[in-house]
Each structure stands twice: as structure tokens, then as C-alpha cells.
Design an enzyme around this catalytic site. Sequence first.
Site, PDB file in Angstrom:
ATOM      1  N   ALA A  75       0.802  -1.667   0.218  1.00 43.12           N
ATOM      2  CA  ALA A  75       0.317  -0.088   0.131  1.00 43.12           C
ATOM      3  C   ALA A  75       0.806   1.357   0.200  1.00 43.12           C
ATOM      4  O   ALA A  75       0.132   2.078  -0.239  1.00 43.12           O
ATOM      5  CB  ALA A  75      -0.867  -0.007   1.244  1.00 43.12           C
ATOM      6  N   GLY A  76       2.181   1.054  -0.355  1.00 46.90           N
ATOM      7  CA  GLY A  76       3.011   2.349   0.865  1.00 46.90           C
ATOM      8  C   GLY A  76       3.466   3.512  -1.149  1.00 46.90           C
ATOM      9  O   GLY A  76       3.675   1.956  -1.515  1.00 46.90           O
ATOM     10  N   GLN A 123      -6.471  -0.016   2.135  1.00 47.21           N
ATOM     11  CA  GLN A 123      -5.341   0.293   3.602  1.00 47.21           C
ATOM     12  C   GLN A 123      -5.760   1.950   2.707  1.00 47.21           C
ATOM     13  O   GLN A 123      -5.045   2.451   2.016  1.00 47.21           O
ATOM     14  CB  GLN A 123      -4.378   0.312   3.148  1.00 47.21           C
ATOM     15  CG  GLN A 123      -3.870   1.159   5.053  1.00 47.21           C
ATOM     16  CD  GLN A 123      -2.794   0.575   5.105  1.00 47.21           C
ATOM     17  OE1 GLN A 123      -1.845   0.312   4.892  1.00 47.21           O
ATOM     18  NE2 GLN A 123      -1.887   0.781   6.429  1.00 47.21           N
ATOM     19  N   THR A 144       2.138  -0.623   9.211  1.00 47.46           N
ATOM     20  CA  THR A 144       2.079  -2.002   9.409  1.00 47.46           C
ATOM     21  C   THR A 144       0.675  -2.293   9.304  1.00 47.46           C
ATOM     22  O   THR A 144       0.556  -3.927   9.400  1.00 47.46           O
ATOM     23  CB  THR A 144       2.896  -2.150   8.947  1.00 47.46           C
ATOM     24  OG1 THR A 144       4.126  -2.336  10.175  1.00 47.46           O
ATOM     25  CG2 THR A 144       4.538  -2.112   7.771  1.00 47.46           C
ATOM     26  N   GLY A 188      15.189  -3.104  12.266  1.00 50.74           N
ATOM     27  CA  GLY A 188      15.163  -3.710  13.311  1.00 50.74           C
ATOM     28  C   GLY A 188      16.080  -4.715  14.249  1.00 50.74           C
ATOM     29  O   GLY A 188      15.521  -5.701  13.143  1.00 50.74           O
ATOM     30  N   ASN A 247      15.100  -7.550  11.040  1.00 48.14           N
ATOM     31  CA  ASN A 247      13.764  -7.943  10.940  1.00 48.14           C
ATOM     32  C   ASN A 247      13.508  -8.076   9.149  1.00 48.14           C
ATOM     33  O   ASN A 247      13.987  -7.053   9.534  1.00 48.14           O
ATOM     34  CB  ASN A 247      12.725  -7.157  11.374  1.00 48.14           C
ATOM     35  CG  ASN A 247      11.294  -7.444  11.234  1.00 48.14           C
ATOM     36  OD1 ASN A 247      11.285  -8.413  10.320  1.00 48.14           O
ATOM     37  ND2 ASN A 247      10.467  -7.025  11.703  1.00 48.14           N
ATOM     38  N   HIS A 249      21.357   9.497 -29.105  1.00 51.51           N
ATOM     39  CA  HIS A 249      22.790   9.178 -29.853  1.00 51.51           C
ATOM     40  C   HIS A 249      23.999   9.431 -29.586  1.00 51.51           C
ATOM     41  O   HIS A 249      23.642  10.792 -28.700  1.00 51.51           O
ATOM     42  CB  HIS A 249      22.568  10.570 -30.994  1.00 51.51           C
ATOM     43  CG  HIS A 249      21.512  10.467 -32.043  1.00 51.51           C
ATOM     44  ND1 HIS A 249      21.559   9.891 -32.565  1.00 51.51           N
ATOM     45  CD2 HIS A 249      20.161  11.386 -32.119  1.00 51.51           C
ATOM     46  CE1 HIS A 249      20.399  10.249 -33.218  1.00 51.51           C
ATOM     47  NE2 HIS A 249      19.983  11.066 -32.892  1.00 51.51           N
TER      48      HIS A 249
END
Length: 399
Positions: free
Chosen positions: A8-9, A79, A85, A137, A162, A311
Site C-alpha cells: 500500500a505504501g 488501506q 504496517t 529493526g 527483521n 545519439h
Amino acid sequence: MECVVLAAGEGRRMRPLTAKRPKVMLPLANRPMLEHLVLAARAAAINDFIFVVGYGEREIRKYFGDGSQWGVQIRYAAQRHQHGTADAVRSVRDLVREPFILLNGDMIIKTKDIAELRKCHPPCMCISTTDHPGDYGAVMVENGLATSLEEKSKNPKSSMINAGAYFFTTDIFDIVERVQTSSRGELELTDALLPYIHEKNLTVHQLSCWMDVGSPWDMLDANLRLMENLSPDIQGTIEEGVSVQGSVIVGRGSVVKSGTYIEGPCIIGTNCRIGPHAYIRGATSIGHNCHIGHCTEIKNSIIMNGTKIPHFNYIGDSIIGTGCNFGAGTKIANLRHDHANVRVCGKDTRRKKFGAIIGDDVQFGINCSINVGSIIGSNAQFAPNSYVSGCIGENAVIR
């Protein structure tokens, strides 16, 4: 098994490339990065997908439809406002019926890792290692369990991070409902992982291969990675006097003219005109309906659909948007004289060689010089002999 993909971002760090498309639709090896994720998961016997969409969702829905073209089922959850998230995970609560895989849509992951993740005990978080864990993270692990998670710490305690791939039961939905807004003003999935960590039941799975595509220059590494095992496929026309070395794909309707030299891995899309006497070097992907003309050299770059570089041009280690036109003699520098890392708008790319990031529909006059590390917004226009350096906004006109 169902696979939820967070798509969704906008990907603001990818601007200006995301000015007219969502981040997950940026091309790598001539396919949207989201398509590579679908193909990897499908090969791991996953055929039921739920895309969480928001910014630019029309392009995603139009391209993927119901998934039948790929032999999978794709459903969508909207969303409408990107609040983080954890909020994205909330949006699929009524669609998920069983333990499910959750993937960030802006990464490269191998089929075998997705297949192994399916065998793990949920809840499970995938981890990877990096030499700059402060950007992610950082995770501490003991006996196969996550013991702590630090979100983008300046002094991370671990090089393990993560990786944004998970295996959850539907219990996660009750947890994300309790997540509070973070200091960054978002509802973050990492906060939903903390109860699992405190209860000592968040298992981890070490990925064998993982790439985050968080910044434009990451696209070049991902593009190369996805073309490493490229199978040659010539569907277009190769004239006499063309030299093709290594693994090269030439799409249907494309013509490679005499005197051109192509080094693989390289992908050329459909209905392109290449040459005569062009030099295309390795790890380059050229989209559909492009023109790479006489005495033009392209090296380790991503050229999107409909762009003309006709070119005496040089493009190295750069990402070029759709519908751009380079006047004769316009070139992009890609190396500092002091050989220091290239910086883009003050941010370290960690690359010794990097050219420019150019948005869609940018027009250059003849003999323009584009300095190393430049970023140019969509619809900008430059007069002949312009010297371009730094960060140029959208719709700029340089006379």
C-alpha cells in the site's frame, strides 16, 4: 495457504520514481518487483494471495487482476490511509481464514526460504544479517527465539535484522488491534511482535538470501541479483554484425542493429530499437518501446518504458524513468574524482559508482552534463549544454 503482501505504501524514499506509480510496481529485470515476489511464492506452492493496496492501487489491480494470468488467486484489501504496517494487517482480518504468510512487498526473497518458512512454527519472523543494522529493526536471538527487537537504533546490539517476512496465526489480529501509535505517528507491526517476544514464543527463521529495495540505488543491486541466472531468449531481430556475449533476452518486435555489442546479463523489452553501434554492458535492463541509438553506451542501469537515448550518450549506474528523452551528447557521470561514496541529496548510497535518478518524462537538450549523484524530478526540462547537479524538483525548467 494464504499469503498477504503489504503493497500500500508510496515509497517516499523512491521519489521521483514513485511519483506516478506505487513502489512495488517499479521494474526489476523488466518485471514489477511485486511480480517477482508472487513468482517466488507461487513456486513455493502458494497460490492464494491478498494484496494490501493503497497508493497507486489502480496500477496494481490493472496489472495483476485476479491473478489468473499467473495461475494464482489474488484478492485485494484497501488501506485508504497509510497509518502503518499494523494498520495494513488489520485490513485483511476478514479475508484471512487460516495461518498465513505475511510479506513486505519491497524485498527480494528466494522460493526455498518461503517454502521453509511455511514449515516453521508460528508465530515466526524471518531474519537476515546486514552490515548496517541501524537502518532496520535489529533482533537479538537465543535458542531459536527472538529475545528483543530494536527499531532503527543508532547503536544496534546485533547485526541480525527483521527481514519483513512472517508466518502468523489469526491470533495476530487481536494483537494489532491493541497497538498504539508510535513516536513516528504510525501503527507499527513491530510493536505487535513485542507480546510474542515477552512470552518467549516468537520463533525466527534465518533467510539464505534477502534484499531490501528501500532506496533507488538498491534497485541496481536487486536488478543484478534477479538477472544472475538469466536464460538467453532472443525473440527479436539481431542483424548481422551484432555481438552478443553472455545471457541476453531480446523481446519480440525489437531490432538490434549492426555494429552493436551487448554484454549479458541484459534484458531488452519488446519493440525496442538498439543501435547501430550501441554498447550495452552487463546488468542492464531496458523496458519496452525504448530507443538506444548510435554510439550510445549503457552500463548497469535500469531504463524504463518509452525512453529514448538516441545519439552519443553515456548512461552508467543509473535509474531512468519512463518517457524520457536524452538529446545528442547528453551524458551522466557515475564516479567521483576522489573515489568516495556517492551521495544523493546528502544520503550515502554506499556505492563508489552511481549516476543519477531521473523521473518520468524528463527532457534533455543536446550536450547536457549530469553530475554524479543527481536526482531529477518528473517532467523537468533542460536546455542544450545544461550542467545538472544536485536535487532538481518536478516540472523544473532549466533554460
